[in-house]
Design an enzyme around this catalytic site. Structure first.
Site, PDB file in Angstrom:
ATOM      1  N   ASP A 210       0.829  -1.202   0.000  1.00 24.85           N
ATOM      2  CA  ASP A 210       0.000   0.000   0.000  1.00 24.85           C
ATOM      3  C   ASP A 210       0.871   1.262   0.000  1.00 24.85           C
ATOM      4  O   ASP A 210       1.862   1.327   0.732  1.00 24.85           O
ATOM      5  CB  ASP A 210      -0.873  -0.047   1.268  1.00 24.85           C
ATOM      6  CG  ASP A 210      -1.957   1.002   1.292  1.00 24.85           C
ATOM      7  OD1 ASP A 210      -2.787   0.996   0.371  1.00 24.85           O
ATOM      8  OD2 ASP A 210      -1.981   1.818   2.229  1.00 24.85           O
ATOM      9  N   GLU A 269       1.589  -0.563  -4.983  1.00 28.70           N
ATOM     10  CA  GLU A 269       0.724   0.561  -5.347  1.00 28.70           C
ATOM     11  C   GLU A 269       1.668   1.757  -5.479  1.00 28.70           C
ATOM     12  O   GLU A 269       1.961   2.454  -4.504  1.00 28.70           O
ATOM     13  CB  GLU A 269      -0.329   0.814  -4.255  1.00 28.70           C
ATOM     14  CG  GLU A 269      -1.311   1.900  -4.671  1.00 28.70           C
ATOM     15  CD  GLU A 269      -2.129   2.494  -3.519  1.00 28.70           C
ATOM     16  OE1 GLU A 269      -3.225   2.978  -3.790  1.00 28.70           O
ATOM     17  OE2 GLU A 269      -1.660   2.474  -2.363  1.00 28.70           O
TER      18      GLU A 269
END
Ligand code: GLC
Length: 530
Positions: A210, A269
């Site tokens: 993330d 990401e």
């Protein structure tokens, strides 16, 4: 499970947002039991694996992206024993399992943040986070710098607003419930290595990272000069985005991933332009980074070709195949993003078929295979913390999946009738359900299954390969082509009129060709050349 360390290069992964996938215990929130029961459905799509967004213990302020224990299972979703069963069942179905790891921030309920708060100013515990003195102002102290939170407002909050003695501030690039870790403290790196090993030891096949490009903040935490708007995925705050030191983290993680057999996979990401993002997939860093530049595009052939070409150039410079995605739990669903009414429906279908034909890996977000639109969730039901802080809500892409036509049990989402799902489902949800689409041989669900079967055959026969490059072009402003190798191409009609296709045999199309053999507007064809 096949032992092949290169499996990820052209894998198609299905993203599961557990709280909206299937509710096995009937409390209105999706869970591990629900996912376990629906694994055969996922396998029936023909994908290679799943990526599960966070299910670890969390106060759920940001729907699990505020983690309070990185090595557990939130009781809302089930137990660790259920997770182990799920992993085993997935592997038995030949599905790999990728989990989310959230290393930029944790929950303000995480024990290490709590002990940093309790230990007070000047304590070593506070160095695990960005906890700083503010600037003295006339009435109130001011935050240490001018950084903005992605969710709106200042990126700093006081540790204890009521205290006269503890006047320190902590950094949170997202909500105040998500304090950022201080990656300049080596103890943070050691902590996360243990987290990685915990899940790899259990047998998970990889991790999605993330906010991967924002872990390191510029030394001294300097103000942003000029535009100070971080809403676009932190890209416009150079002090937190893409600092060189962050690559050291992924080199270390790659060594950890490679020390397992089979090697584990890292997908980031990395919300940066293609050239900068590609630096995260150098041979000794992550395996994949989502092609976010692509997910931001509208229905525009020239833009797709330009971005595709940039992604391909970046790949040639650094080796890793692109990783395509058009949807995820943060983005507006393509049915709504690409146009209104029927044209949005056709374009989303065409977009997905195009994606599955491109060279590299691809991610499908749950419900994309049903062509679910963005839902206009009633204001009072919105749960996204971004909504309260900045008026932008991502809830519309997170509405529970419709499994059946009957409105009872929220169209088959829940095990119990009469329980309200955590986000309300629209009344027409059943017409888009899995059950409806199973019965319709022209549904997008069936198209996805056919496409993935064909993709497998073409790969097996050597017609396409994960080593292919993509050669992008636009014809008459309306026909987008991506040629891979000498034999296969993806054609997308993005203009207003039907277009002739290059010579070859159409092996699959998202809409029927016209009687003249032309590709109608808002359609994709896979063409095999002899
Ligand atoms: C990522 C997640 C998003 C979350 C944010 C903060 O962008 O995809 O859902 O809100 O990180 O963790």
């Amino acid at each position: 499970m096949e032992q092949d360390d290169r499996w990820w290069r052209d894998a198609v992964i299905y993203q599961v947002y557990p709280r909206s996938f299937a509710d096995g215990d009937g409390d209105g929130v999706g869970d591990l039991a629900g996912l376990l029961s629906r694994l055969p459905y996922i396998a029936s799509l023909g994908v290679d694996g799943i990526w599960m967004t966070p299910f670890q213990p969390s106060p759920q302020v940001d729907q699990g992206y505020d983690v309070s224990d990185y090595c557990g299972v939130d009781p809302l979703f089930g137990t660790m024993a259920q997770f182990d069963d799920l992993l085993e069942a997935a592997h038995a179905l030949n599905l790999r399992v990728i989990l989310d790891v959230v290393p930029n921030h944790c929950s303000s309920e995480h024990p290490l943040f709590r002990s940093a708060v309790d230990a007070g100013p000047g304590s070593p515990q506070r160095t695990m986070f960005h906890i700083e003195d503010g600037h003295e102002g006339e009435l109130e102290d001011e935050p240490p710098n001018n950084w903005q939170s992605v969710f709106g407002g200042s990126a700093w909050s006081r540790i204890d607003p009521g205290s006269a003695t503890d006047r320190q501030w902590y950094l949170h690039l997202f909500s105040p419930d998500q304090p950022d870790w201080n990656w300049r403290n080596p103890a943070v790196g050691d902590y996360f290595e243990d987290v990685l090993r915990f899940w790899f030891d259990r047998g998970v096949d990889g991790l999605r990272i993330d906010v991967a490009h924002a872990l390191f903040k510029a030394e001294g935490l300097p103000d942003v000069v000029g535009t100070n708007d971080v809403v676009d995925g932190l890209r416009s705050n150079p002090q937190v985005s893409d600092q060189e030191e962050v690559h050291g983290v992924y080199r270390r993680w790659r060594r950890v991933a490679d020390s397992y057999s089979p090697a584990r996979v890292l997908v980031g990401e990395v919300n940066l332009d293609p050239e900068r993002a590609a630096r995260y997939t150098r041979a000794d860093e992550m395996h994949q980074a989502f092609a976010f530049a692509f997910a931001r595009l509208g229905w525009d052939a020239t833009a797709w070709a330009a971005t595709g070409t940039d992604l391909d150039a970046a790949r040639r410079a650094h080796g890793a195949p692109p990783t395509w995605a058009l949807e995820n739990h943060d983005l507006v669903r393509t049915v709504t993003r690409f146009g209104s009414g029927e044209c949005g429906v056709l374009r989303a279908r065409a977009g997905l078929l195009a994606l599955l034909g491109l060279p590299g890996g691809a991610y499908i977000y749950q419900g994309q295979e049903l062509n679910l639109p963005e839902v206009d969730v009633p204001v009072e039901a919105r749960m996204d913390p971004m909504w309260t802080r900045s008026g932008v809500s991502r809830d519309g892409a997170r509405v529970p999946l419709p499994w059946t036509t009957a409105p009872g049990c929220s169209f088959g989402f829940s095990a119990t009738d009469g329980v309200a799902p955590w986000l309300p489902t629209p009344p027409d949800w059943g017409s888009r359900s899995v059950e409806t689409q199973e019965r319709d041989e022209d549904s997008i669900l069936q198209l996805v299954r056919t496409a993935l079967t064909l993709r497998r055959h073409l790969t097996k026969d050597g017609v396409i390969s994960s080593d292919d490059g993509g050669d992008w072009s636009v014809h008459d402003g309306a026909l987008l082509l991506c040629e891979r190798g000498r034999q296969f191409l993806v054609a997308v009609a993005m203009g207003d009129t039907p277009v002739p296709l290059p010579h070859g045999h159409v092996v699959l199309a998202s809409s029927p060709l016209t009687v003249e053999g032309l590709l109608p507007p808002d359609a994709t064809a896979w063409v095999l050349r002899s």
